[in-house]
Scaffold this motif. Structure first.
Motif, PDB file in Angstrom:
ATOM      1  N   HIS A   1     -14.874 -45.960 -14.364  1.00  0.00           N
ATOM      2  CA  HIS A   1     -16.212 -45.396 -14.556  1.00  0.00           C
ATOM      3  C   HIS A   1     -16.836 -45.847 -15.877  1.00  0.00           C
ATOM      4  CE1 HIS A   1     -16.035 -43.046 -10.957  1.00  0.00           C
ATOM      5  NE2 HIS A   1     -14.954 -42.402 -11.353  1.00  0.00           N
ATOM      6  N   ASN A   2     -15.996 -46.078 -16.885  1.00  0.00           N
ATOM      7  CA  ASN A   2     -16.493 -46.503 -18.192  1.00  0.00           C
ATOM      8  C   ASN A   2     -16.583 -48.016 -18.326  1.00  0.00           C
ATOM      9  OD1 ASN A   2     -16.459 -43.799 -18.904  1.00  0.00           O
ATOM     10  ND2 ASN A   2     -14.421 -43.914 -19.782  1.00  0.00           N
ATOM     11  N   GLY A   3     -15.994 -48.739 -17.368  1.00  0.00           N
ATOM     12  CA  GLY A   3     -15.971 -50.195 -17.450  1.00  0.00           C
ATOM     13  C   GLY A   3     -14.942 -50.720 -18.436  1.00  0.00           C
ATOM     14  N   ASP A   4     -13.957 -49.905 -18.774  1.00  0.00           N
ATOM     15  CA  ASP A   4     -12.931 -50.280 -19.742  1.00  0.00           C
ATOM     16  C   ASP A   4     -11.649 -50.714 -19.051  1.00  0.00           C
ATOM     17  OD1 ASP A   4     -14.625 -49.516 -21.819  1.00  0.00           O
ATOM     18  OD2 ASP A   4     -13.847 -47.464 -21.843  1.00  0.00           O
ATOM     19  N   LEU A   5     -10.766 -51.303 -19.838  1.00  0.00           N
ATOM     20  CA  LEU A   5      -9.411 -51.629 -19.413  1.00  0.00           C
ATOM     21  C   LEU A   5      -8.461 -50.646 -20.075  1.00  0.00           C
ATOM     22  CD1 LEU A   5      -9.485 -55.494 -19.971  1.00  0.00           C
ATOM     23  CD2 LEU A   5      -9.771 -54.297 -17.824  1.00  0.00           C
ATOM     24  N   MET A   6      -7.297 -50.493 -19.514  1.00  0.00           N
ATOM     25  CA  MET A   6      -6.312 -49.589 -20.092  1.00  0.00           C
ATOM     26  C   MET A   6      -4.979 -50.306 -20.191  1.00  0.00           C
ATOM     27  SD  MET A   6      -5.915 -45.671 -18.961  1.00  0.00           S
ATOM     28  CE  MET A   6      -5.682 -44.473 -20.227  1.00  0.00           C
ATOM     29  N   GLN A   7      -4.341 -50.209 -21.340  1.00  0.00           N
ATOM     30  CA  GLN A   7      -3.054 -50.849 -21.545  1.00  0.00           C
ATOM     31  C   GLN A   7      -1.924 -49.923 -21.099  1.00  0.00           C
ATOM     32  OE1 GLN A   7      -3.022 -52.034 -25.669  1.00  0.00           O
ATOM     33  NE2 GLN A   7      -4.320 -53.807 -25.254  1.00  0.00           N
ATOM     34  N   ILE A   8      -0.776 -50.533 -20.841  1.00  0.00           N
ATOM     35  CA  ILE A   8       0.382 -49.780 -20.351  1.00  0.00           C
ATOM     36  C   ILE A   8       0.740 -48.640 -21.291  1.00  0.00           C
ATOM     37  CG2 ILE A   8       2.882 -49.909 -19.972  1.00  0.00           C
ATOM     38  CD1 ILE A   8       2.487 -52.582 -18.675  1.00  0.00           C
ATOM     39  N   LYS A   9       0.769 -48.918 -22.582  1.00  0.00           N
ATOM     40  CA  LYS A   9       1.189 -47.870 -23.529  1.00  0.00           C
ATOM     41  C   LYS A   9       0.221 -46.685 -23.518  1.00  0.00           C
ATOM     42  CE  LYS A   9      -0.950 -50.009 -27.529  1.00  0.00           C
ATOM     43  NZ  LYS A   9      -0.805 -50.500 -28.883  1.00  0.00           N
ATOM     44  N   GLU A  10      -1.069 -46.946 -23.299  1.00  0.00           N
ATOM     45  CA  GLU A  10      -2.045 -45.857 -23.215  1.00  0.00           C
ATOM     46  C   GLU A  10      -1.807 -44.998 -21.978  1.00  0.00           C
ATOM     47  OE1 GLU A  10      -6.169 -47.512 -25.012  1.00  0.00           O
ATOM     48  OE2 GLU A  10      -5.396 -48.607 -23.258  1.00  0.00           O
ATOM     49  N   ILE A  11      -1.589 -45.652 -20.845  1.00  0.00           N
ATOM     50  CA  ILE A  11      -1.329 -44.916 -19.606  1.00  0.00           C
ATOM     51  C   ILE A  11      -0.047 -44.119 -19.732  1.00  0.00           C
ATOM     52  CG2 ILE A  11      -0.872 -45.120 -17.129  1.00  0.00           C
ATOM     53  CD1 ILE A  11      -2.457 -47.789 -17.208  1.00  0.00           C
TER      54      ILE A  11
END
Length: 145
Positions: free
Chosen positions: A22-32
């Motif tokens: 929804h924000n158009g961002d990417l997410m890294q493994i450590k964040e998830i």
């Protein structure tokens, strides 16, 4: 029936990616992993499977990460579960011949239950889960000393 850890963690990771979609961002493994409380190594394996099945995309580089490959309205809970578990929920496929009428009736009911479960899982998209999650009040933690 019980939801496996792999399936639960995969759904949690996918829900985290809905926010980013929804924000158009990417997410890294450590964040998830930190957000959902999933071990990093385990999450890496799950995300690799989801990527191979075409549900998520990965972008390389220092600002890279993961993103949903499709609109969250088009990815069902059943899609995620079948990607991780490999098959739809179904009754055990024993090749043995049913010995009596009672076994036949039990098998028939089990097949019906599995079909019903698949219909429910197909009915809900990641967007539906995300909306349910965001509309539920956050449970406050109570600390006692």
């Amino acid at each position: 029936m019980k939801l496996s850890n792999s399936s639960e963690y995969s759904l949690l990771a996918m829900l985290a990616l809905v926010d980013c979609y929804h924000n158009g961002d990417l997410m890294q493994i450590k964040e998830i992993a930190e957000l959902q409380g999933i071990p990093n190594r385990y999450l890496e394996q799950l995300l690799a499977t989801l990527r191979c099945r075409g549900l998520i995309n990965s972008i390389r580089g220092s600002k890279g990460g993961y993103v949903l490959a499709h609109d969250p309205r088009k990815i069902t809970v059943l899609d995620v579960l079948t990607s991780i578990e490999g098959v739809e929920i179904n009754a055990s496929t024993n090749n043995t011949t049913l010995e009596n009428i009672e076994s036949s009736v039990v098998e028939e009911i089990w097949q019906e239950a599995c079909q019903a479960a698949n219909l429910v899982l197909q009915k809900y998209s990641l967007q539906d889960l995300w909306e349910k999650q965001t509309t539920q009040p956050q449970r406050a933690l109570m600390y006692y000393i």
